[in-house]
Design a protein around this motif. Structure first.
Motif, PDB file in Angstrom:
ATOM      1  N   ALA A 161      -7.422  -0.951   2.673  1.00  0.00           N
ATOM      2  CA  ALA A 161      -7.548  -0.444   4.107  1.00  0.00           C
ATOM      3  C   ALA A 161      -6.481   0.540   4.421  1.00  0.00           C
ATOM      4  N   VAL A 162      -5.346   0.020   4.295  1.00  0.00           N
ATOM      5  CA  VAL A 162      -4.084   0.803   4.450  1.00  0.00           C
ATOM      6  C   VAL A 162      -3.814   1.776   3.564  1.00  0.00           C
ATOM      7  N   ARG A 163      -4.190   1.642   2.363  1.00  0.00           N
ATOM      8  CA  ARG A 163      -3.885   2.382   1.299  1.00  0.00           C
ATOM      9  C   ARG A 163      -4.897   3.709   1.642  1.00  0.00           C
ATOM     10  N   SER A 164      -6.145   3.568   2.173  1.00  0.00           N
ATOM     11  CA  SER A 164      -7.081   4.670   2.290  1.00  0.00           C
ATOM     12  C   SER A 164      -6.544   5.323   3.440  1.00  0.00           C
ATOM     13  N   ALA A 165      -5.898   4.688   4.591  1.00  0.00           N
ATOM     14  CA  ALA A 165      -5.548   5.333   5.732  1.00  0.00           C
ATOM     15  C   ALA A 165      -4.259   6.470   5.604  1.00  0.00           C
ATOM     16  N   CYS A 200      -0.407   4.309   9.376  1.00  0.00           N
ATOM     17  CA  CYS A 200      -1.160   3.197   8.899  1.00  0.00           C
ATOM     18  C   CYS A 200      -1.979   2.342   9.736  1.00  0.00           C
ATOM     19  N   GLU A 254      -7.671   9.634  13.662  1.00  0.00           N
ATOM     20  CA  GLU A 254      -8.268  10.399  12.446  1.00  0.00           C
ATOM     21  C   GLU A 254      -8.954  11.438  12.882  1.00  0.00           C
ATOM     22  N   GLY A 289      -5.683   2.026   9.381  1.00  0.00           N
ATOM     23  CA  GLY A 289      -6.013   1.011   8.185  1.00  0.00           C
ATOM     24  C   GLY A 289      -5.634  -0.575   8.422  1.00  0.00           C
ATOM     25  N   ALA A 338       0.792  -1.352  -0.017  1.00  0.00           N
ATOM     26  CA  ALA A 338       0.011   0.068   0.024  1.00  0.00           C
ATOM     27  C   ALA A 338       0.958   1.235   0.051  1.00  0.00           C
ATOM     28  N   ALA A 363      -8.655  -1.772  10.580  1.00  0.00           N
ATOM     29  CA  ALA A 363      -9.932  -1.801   9.886  1.00  0.00           C
ATOM     30  C   ALA A 363      -9.418  -3.127   9.108  1.00  0.00           C
ATOM     31  N   GLY A 364      -8.344  -3.102   8.332  1.00  0.00           N
ATOM     32  CA  GLY A 364      -8.133  -4.186   7.445  1.00  0.00           C
ATOM     33  C   GLY A 364      -8.214  -5.478   8.138  1.00  0.00           C
TER      34      GLY A 364
END
Length: 234
Positions: free
Chosen positions: A116-120, A152, A231, A155, A51, A158-159
């Motif tokens: 998920a990590v990429r979004s974070a 990270c 966040e 994410g 990610a 969540a991931g």
């Protein structure tokens, strides 16, 4: 006892099948948990760097890799399982091991972790922080540990929630990849239903919920405690 499940409460209440299911499912529960935790660890080791590399790419290379990563989610599980069987056709010892099932679980859960990590990571622009750390003579490994990994964390949590739940309930791949010595809880549940053992299938379903609900609650608590405050602060 066997007719009680077809007559409802009129047949009486018993814990016989619950205790039988617990006794029979101990190895399967252990295997399911082992596969879920192993999938999570492998996805973290591969998904976080992947990610991070993706957010550094631009243009068609990133779009191409994105399509490749999400492809396992678009392909039916039976097709993926058959592809794995054909790919490792000559690896008899590997195909009879837990690692073969783990490959299938990682294949379907890794895209979830990467997304998920990429979004974070996309929430905040890490370039100024990394450049500031580099100006203070921080090595790449130090920057990755102290700057990238904390970003990270939302994410990863969540991931991780998605990976654990998908791995614990994964059936399509596992059905074709497992051996009689490696039965997960979903495969035992399918065996019970296919053999018309409704009493055992009901007990297995109850055990499955008892197994997965505490894990979900724990992961959600971790997300609420660590990810959400980060966040909000960002």
């Amino acid at each position: 006892l066997e007719t009680a499940v077809f007559t409802g409460l009129q047949g009486g209440l018993t814990l016989h099948w619950a205790t039988t299911a617990i006794y029979d499912c101990i190895p399967s529960i252990g295997l399911s948990m082992l596969l879920a935790v192993s999938s999570l660890l492998v996805d973290l080791l591969i998904g976080v760097p992947c990610a991070y590399a993706l957010i550094r790419l631009e243009g068609w290379p990133r779009q191409f890799i994105d399509r490749i990563l999400i492809l396992p989610l678009a392909v039916p599980g039976l097709t993926l399982a058959l592809a794995l069987v054909r790919s490792y056709d000559g690896w008899i010892s590997f195909r009879q091991s837990i690692g073969f099932i783990l490959c299938g679980h990682v294949l379907v859960t890794l895209p979830l972790m990467c997304a998920a990590v990429r979004s974070a990571l996309l929430v905040n622009d890490l370039r100024p922080l990394e450049e500031a750390a580099a100006s203070l003579s921080a090595s790449f490994s130090r920057r990755f540990r102290d700057v990238v990994l904390p970003a990270c964390l939302p994410g990863m949590l969540a991931g991780g929630l998605q990976v654990i739940t998908v791995s614990l309930g994964e059936f399509n791949l596992t059905w074709l990849l497992h051996t009689p010595d490696h039965l997960t809880l979903p495969t035992m549940l399918a065996d019970a239903y296919s053999n018309q053992r409704i009493e055992l299938a009901t007990a297995f379903t109850g055990l499955f919920f008892m197994l997965i609900l505490p894990v979900l609650l724990l992961m959600q608590r971790l997300i609420a405690r660590y990810a959400l405050p980060m966040e909000m602060s960002s």
